[in-house]
Design a protein around this motif. Structure first.
Motif, PDB file in Angstrom:
ATOM      1  N   GLY A 214       9.702  94.185  63.414  1.00  0.00           N
ATOM      2  CA  GLY A 214       9.279  94.067  62.012  1.00  0.00           C
ATOM      3  C   GLY A 214      10.473  94.422  61.154  1.00  0.00           C
ATOM      4  N   ASN A 215      10.238  95.170  60.065  1.00  0.00           N
ATOM      5  CA  ASN A 215      11.385  95.735  59.354  1.00  0.00           C
ATOM      6  C   ASN A 215      12.035  96.785  60.232  1.00  0.00           C
ATOM      7  OD1 ASN A 215      11.775  94.468  56.814  1.00  0.00           O
ATOM      8  ND2 ASN A 215       9.757  95.251  56.244  1.00  0.00           N
ATOM      9  N   GLY A 216      11.172  97.631  60.798  1.00  0.00           N
ATOM     10  CA  GLY A 216      11.640  98.525  61.844  1.00  0.00           C
ATOM     11  C   GLY A 216      11.453  97.802  63.176  1.00  0.00           C
ATOM     12  N   ASN A 285      17.671  91.329  54.355  1.00  0.00           N
ATOM     13  CA  ASN A 285      16.962  91.966  55.461  1.00  0.00           C
ATOM     14  C   ASN A 285      15.666  91.248  55.813  1.00  0.00           C
ATOM     15  OD1 ASN A 285      16.188  93.201  52.888  1.00  0.00           O
ATOM     16  ND2 ASN A 285      14.700  94.292  54.135  1.00  0.00           N
ATOM     17  N   ASP A 286      15.329  90.218  55.057  1.00  0.00           N
ATOM     18  CA  ASP A 286      14.110  89.472  55.375  1.00  0.00           C
ATOM     19  C   ASP A 286      14.499  88.281  56.249  1.00  0.00           C
ATOM     20  OD1 ASP A 286      11.939  87.503  55.164  1.00  0.00           O
ATOM     21  OD2 ASP A 286      11.110  88.917  53.713  1.00  0.00           O
ATOM     22  N   MET A 287      13.894  88.215  57.446  1.00  0.00           N
ATOM     23  CA  MET A 287      14.298  87.184  58.411  1.00  0.00           C
ATOM     24  C   MET A 287      14.073  85.771  57.878  1.00  0.00           C
ATOM     25  SD  MET A 287      15.857  86.593  61.093  1.00  0.00           S
ATOM     26  CE  MET A 287      16.120  88.031  62.102  1.00  0.00           C
ATOM     27  N   ARG A 288      13.061  85.597  57.008  1.00  0.00           N
ATOM     28  CA  ARG A 288      12.841  84.254  56.446  1.00  0.00           C
ATOM     29  C   ARG A 288      14.021  83.835  55.582  1.00  0.00           C
ATOM     30  NH1 ARG A 288       6.979  86.275  54.879  1.00  0.00           N
ATOM     31  NH2 ARG A 288       8.336  88.068  54.566  1.00  0.00           N
ATOM     32  N   ALA A 333       4.731  92.109  65.749  1.00  0.00           N
ATOM     33  CA  ALA A 333       5.157  92.450  64.372  1.00  0.00           C
ATOM     34  C   ALA A 333       5.792  91.220  63.691  1.00  0.00           C
ATOM     35  CB  ALA A 333       6.085  93.648  64.352  1.00  0.00           C
ATOM     36  N   GLY A 334       6.104  91.373  62.392  1.00  0.00           N
ATOM     37  CA  GLY A 334       6.496  90.236  61.542  1.00  0.00           C
ATOM     38  C   GLY A 334       7.440  89.231  62.182  1.00  0.00           C
ATOM     39  N   ILE A 335       8.576  89.690  62.707  1.00  0.00           N
ATOM     40  CA  ILE A 335       9.544  88.778  63.321  1.00  0.00           C
ATOM     41  C   ILE A 335       9.042  88.343  64.706  1.00  0.00           C
ATOM     42  CG2 ILE A 335      11.906  88.578  64.223  1.00  0.00           C
ATOM     43  CD1 ILE A 335      12.816  90.504  62.021  1.00  0.00           C
ATOM     44  N   ASN A 338       6.315  85.733  64.391  1.00  0.00           N
ATOM     45  CA  ASN A 338       6.543  84.500  63.629  1.00  0.00           C
ATOM     46  C   ASN A 338       7.838  83.757  63.908  1.00  0.00           C
ATOM     47  OD1 ASN A 338       4.210  84.518  61.734  1.00  0.00           O
ATOM     48  ND2 ASN A 338       5.067  86.532  61.254  1.00  0.00           N
TER      49      ASN A 338
HETATM   50  P1  ADP Z   1       6.938  96.278  58.682  1.00  0.00           P
HETATM   51  O1  ADP Z   1       7.834  96.916  59.684  1.00  0.00           O
HETATM   52  O2  ADP Z   1       7.322  96.567  57.260  1.00  0.00           O
HETATM   53  O3  ADP Z   1       5.457  96.435  58.962  1.00  0.00           O
HETATM   54  P2  ADP Z   1       6.527  93.479  59.361  1.00  0.00           P
HETATM   55  O4  ADP Z   1       5.952  93.697  60.707  1.00  0.00           O
HETATM   56  O5  ADP Z   1       5.637  92.962  58.295  1.00  0.00           O
HETATM   57  O6  ADP Z   1       7.289  94.753  58.832  1.00  0.00           O
HETATM   58  O7  ADP Z   1       7.760  92.471  59.528  1.00  0.00           O
HETATM   59  C1  ADP Z   1       8.593  92.130  58.482  1.00  0.00           C
HETATM   60  C2  ADP Z   1       9.625  91.142  58.975  1.00  0.00           C
HETATM   61  O8  ADP Z   1       8.948  89.988  59.507  1.00  0.00           O
HETATM   62  C3  ADP Z   1      10.561  90.634  57.874  1.00  0.00           C
HETATM   63  O9  ADP Z   1      11.888  90.585  58.361  1.00  0.00           O
HETATM   64  C4  ADP Z   1      10.061  89.214  57.658  1.00  0.00           C
HETATM   65  O10 ADP Z   1      11.076  88.375  57.235  1.00  0.00           O
HETATM   66  C5  ADP Z   1       9.628  88.841  59.045  1.00  0.00           C
HETATM   67  N1  ADP Z   1       8.769  87.641  59.000  1.00  0.00           N
HETATM   68  C6  ADP Z   1       7.553  87.512  58.447  1.00  0.00           C
HETATM   69  N2  ADP Z   1       7.136  86.224  58.534  1.00  0.00           N
HETATM   70  C7  ADP Z   1       8.126  85.532  59.160  1.00  0.00           C
HETATM   71  C8  ADP Z   1       8.306  84.164  59.560  1.00  0.00           C
HETATM   72  N3  ADP Z   1       7.388  83.258  59.331  1.00  0.00           N
HETATM   73  N4  ADP Z   1       9.466  83.839  60.202  1.00  0.00           N
HETATM   74  C9  ADP Z   1      10.404  84.763  60.452  1.00  0.00           C
HETATM   75  N5  ADP Z   1      10.296  86.053  60.097  1.00  0.00           N
HETATM   76  C10 ADP Z   1       9.162  86.444  59.472  1.00  0.00           C
END
Ligand code: ADP
Length: 403
Positions: A214-216, A285-288, A333-335, A338
């Motif tokens: 994710g972020n972490g 820092n946002d993977m998107r 998690a986010g990355i 996705n």
């Molecule tokens: P947190 O640790 O804040 O809970 P998340 O689990 O929400 O974080 O993950 C956040 C990360 O996931 C960010 O880097 C975001 O860019 C990435 N992310 C979310 N959706 C996508 C996607 N469709 N493709 C690539 N990366 C994604």
């Protein structure tokens, strides 16, 4: 039982009201910018259903108590609330970041537990005080309702000494508890449990590598259902490359920066936690955003992506050596959930270790778990969405109802 889950941060509170009967989310909300001039509260009743009602309040929120009270006013209302009476909430589950060596599982909160969480503040100076704020406010708002602490570190308390000790003077461990603790434990345990179910194998017999990106970011080696190593350390800075955190660096870099650039320890700490990782390498820092920049030919964005996925691959290899036999690798998690290219690069070249990705399956989108390895892959690779709130709800219910 209806359980309120609270994740209280330094300037925010995330909360969910869960009906554990069917594990549905009745309310999901976020209080942000606590202590700033204008606070912000977004409350979603019945999120994701055709009954969803979103309420946003912009209001000064000087402290956690005000924020939580505003949220409770929206949740509990005899006419318009999701529940009519506070008495319907059977328990409150709290995310607590650092349980140190005191807690290897969730626990019902007592004065002794609060004292132990306080005693661990030096290990998590930003997080534990904020978690304690959430506990204090919930105890005021729900007197007599059981409160349970669920620790990010608890799942990792099974890591053996040879994996949790740093090769530093032993007194640092004896006197100051300097060692690896690991974090994201609730998430690793949750997806590992889901994976065991999908593998149709008892959890206690599963060898897994769980990859939380994710972020972490962190990775855990799980042997026979128990965490035996994890990439985050004494603090959530070690290991993988994260959004703004460096992960592993040569510890001599600190001395180099102090001697040659005159940086003091606070500046170095802030740089490693807030201005490093993906952001340090490419400014994003946002993977998107990073993928969008790679499309435009941004070389630093490519480099950041490559540094992160290479580090992931290196840790997967290390944990394969730790485990010997690996049943499955789980991305979450986010990355992890996705980023299809990220998963592909993080497992590239591991065919001879029994990891074969099915590129068509990997490119699919799914709301639930997705198997992305080929049928002849010895190691099954899964994408499993994490759900820390549900995990905290389940753990809270489990602690309160077990005999
Ligand atoms: P947190 O640790 O804040 O809970 P998340 O689990 O929400 O974080 O993950 C956040 C990360 O996931 C960010 O880097 C975001 O860019 C990435 N992310 C979310 N959706 C996508 C996607 N469709 N493709 C690539 N990366 C994604």
């Amino acid at each position: 039982m209806k359980i309120l889950v609270i994740n209280s941060g330094s300037s925010s509170i995330k909360y969910q009201l869960l009906d554990m009967e069917d594990e549905s989310v009745l309310v999901s909300g976020l209080v942000e910018r606590i202590g700033e001039e204008k606070g912000d509260l977004t409350n979603k009743a019945f999120p994701g259903t055709d009954r969803e009602v979103v309420t946003e309040i912009v209001h000064p929120i000087p402290d956690h108590s005000t924020g939580m009270r505003l949220a409770i006013e929206l949740i509990v209302d005899p006419d318009k609330g999701v529940i009519k009476d506070k008495g319907e909430i059977g328990a409150v589950g709290h995310r607590v970041v650092h349980g140190g060596e005191d807690f290897h599982e969730p626990i019902a909160i007592t004065d002794e537990v609060i004292a132990a969480i306080k005693a661990n503040v030096p290990l998590a100076p930003l997080h534990n005080p904020a978690n304690l704020d959430g506990i204090r406010v919930a105890m005021e708002l729900f007197p007599g309702v059981p409160q349970v602490a669920v620790f990010d570190t608890a799942f990792h308390q099974t890591i053996p000494p040879h994996a949790y000790m740093y090769a530093l003077p032993y007194e640092l461990y004896e006197k100051d508890r300097v060692r690896r603790y690991g974090f994201h434990g609730t998430s690793h345990k949750f997806v590992a449990g889901e994976c065991a179910r999908l593998l149709e194998k008892p959890f206690g017999q599963c060898n897994l590598i769980t990859v939380h990106l994710g972020n972490g970011c962190s990775m855990t080696a799980i042997k026979n259902g128990r965490s035996v190593d994890t990439s985050l350390g004494m603090t959530p800075l070690e290991g993988l490359v994260m959004g703004t955190r460096s992960g592993d660096v040569d510890p001599a870099i600190h001395a180099f920066l102090a001697r040659n650039k005159g940086m003091d320890i606070d500046a170095i700490d802030a740089m490693l936690n807030k201005d490093s990782g993906l952001k340090g390498l490419c400014g994003m820092n946002d993977m998107r955003d990073i993928h969008a920049a790679i499309e435009q030919g941004d070389e630093k964005a490519s480099l950041a992506f490559n540094v992160q996925t290479y580090r992931n691959r290196k840790y997967i290899g290390a944990y394969m050596a730790v485990l010997g036999r690996v049943d499955a690798i789980v991305f979450t998690a986010g990355i992890g959930e996705n980023d299809t290219v990220g998963r592909l690069e993080s497992t590239r070249g591991l065919e001879s270790f029994g990891v074969k990705i099915d590129e068509v399956a990997n490119a699919r989108r799914a709301a639930g778990p997705l198997k992305i390895s080929t049928d002849d892959s010895t190691v099954v690779v899964w994408v499993i969405p994490t759900n820390e709130e549900l995990a905290i709800g389940r753990e809270t219910e489990h602690i309160l109802t077990r005999k």
